[in-house]
Design a protein around this motif. Structure first.
Motif, PDB file in Angstrom:
ATOM      1  N   LYS A 172       0.827  -1.214   0.000  1.00 55.06           N
ATOM      2  CA  LYS A 172       0.000   0.000   0.000  1.00 55.06           C
ATOM      3  C   LYS A 172       0.866   1.270   0.000  1.00 55.06           C
ATOM      4  CE  LYS A 172      -3.853  -2.329   2.276  1.00 55.06           C
ATOM      5  NZ  LYS A 172      -4.790  -2.339   3.434  1.00 55.06           N
ATOM      6  N   GLU A 175       0.019   6.253  -3.743  1.00 54.94           N
ATOM      7  CA  GLU A 175      -1.049   7.195  -3.452  1.00 54.94           C
ATOM      8  C   GLU A 175      -1.398   7.981  -4.716  1.00 54.94           C
ATOM      9  OE1 GLU A 175       0.160  10.221  -0.715  1.00 54.94           O
ATOM     10  OE2 GLU A 175       1.870  10.871  -1.922  1.00 54.94           O
ATOM     11  N   PHE A 195      -0.432   7.950  -9.901  1.00 55.43           N
ATOM     12  CA  PHE A 195      -0.076   7.464  -8.571  1.00 55.43           C
ATOM     13  C   PHE A 195       1.431   7.597  -8.386  1.00 55.43           C
ATOM     14  CE2 PHE A 195      -4.054   5.495  -9.569  1.00 55.43           C
ATOM     15  CZ  PHE A 195      -4.725   5.335  -8.363  1.00 55.43           C
ATOM     16  N   ASP A 198       4.297   6.934  -1.728  1.00 51.38           N
ATOM     17  CA  ASP A 198       4.154   7.781  -0.551  1.00 51.38           C
ATOM     18  C   ASP A 198       5.428   7.635   0.286  1.00 51.38           C
ATOM     19  OD1 ASP A 198       3.586   8.743   2.049  1.00 51.38           O
ATOM     20  OD2 ASP A 198       1.440   8.418   1.769  1.00 51.38           O
TER      21      ASP A 198
END
Length: 250
Positions: A172, A175, A195, A198
């Motif tokens: 994950k 972002e 994207f 992060d």
């Protein structure tokens, strides 16, 4: 049996040894002249990061991702190709373009991937005035061996690209973000649907997970991607210069 064509290719057919193929000389294929983003593979990150912003795109709302080089700030605008169809010679030419009109395609049987892959060529490039890629004994010529090497390396690279993107999604780390161009205190352009990694989430990873990213070569690609985002300013400067030249001609 179904053969899937890569983006931008028209009809493709399996390459046969008796085929004569037109080999592009200098100009880029028509489909990439009106793209503002183009797919990149794992090994291209370092060199492509010198010229282009590298971002990640998703066609399924963030479930899976693919890296792309941003070529323009507006839809349908490739700022690296001139009116004659030539790619800017001082910038990196992505392998997606260099392999054209050839590709390696997955075979599907009854709608399911068979696991087999076949070398294909754009049908429009098969022509009597083209180049023979195999000799009378069926052996590949020097020109074909160069193409074959590029195809094999690119295909293997796509597998590594998919592994890296799957790891970024699993952790994950990606972002969504957008890029705005502001002129005269007003937003002139917005480029969205992108994207990026992060950095805070990256820094928060455990040492064990970071070590995996390092060992697989993913971390160096992540940093190339992050550093490449500074190229948005250069991309805007390129677009502004193109607009000035256009006004000067009119």
């Amino acid at each position: 049996m179904k053969i899937t064509a890569p983006y931008g290719y028209d009809e493709i057919v399996p390459l046969r040894k008796e085929h004569k193929v037109l080999l592009p000389a200098g100009t880029t294929p028509a489909f990439c002249r009106s793209l503002n983003a183009l797919a990149l593979s794992f090994s291209e990150f370092g060199v492509a990061a010198r010229d282009y912003p590298i971002v990640f795109s998703s066609e399924d709302r963030g479930k899976s991702f693919a890296p792309v080089a941003v070529l323009g700030l507006a839809r349908g605008a490739n700022l690296f190709v001139n009116a004659a169809g030539d790619w800017d010679p001082v910038t990196y030419l992505p392998a997606f373009v260099r392999r054209y009109p050839f590709c390696i395609s997955k075979l599907y049987l009854d709608g399911k991937p068979s696991g087999e892959r076949v070398v294909c060529v754009a049908k429009a490039y098969i022509d009597r005035s083209g180049v023979m890629l195999f000799d009378a004994r069926g052996e590949g010529t020097a020109r074909w061996k160069n193409v074959e090497r590029l195809l094999a390396e690119y295909e293997a690279d796509l597998d590594r690209t998919a592994q890296m993107c799957a790891a970024l999604a699993r952790l994950k780390l990606l972002e969504p973000f957008s890029m705005d161009v502001v002129e005269n205190a007003r937003r002139a352009t917005r480029l969205a649907g992108m994207f990026r990694v992060d950095e805070k989430k990256l820094a928060a990873l455990t040492p064990a997970r970071l070590k995996v990213l390092v060992n697989k070569g993913f971390l160096s690609r992540i940093y190339a991607h992050l550093q490449s985002l500074d190229n948005f300013a250069r991309l805007y400067a390129r677009e502004k210069s193109a607009r000035q030249r256009s006004r000067a001609r009119s």
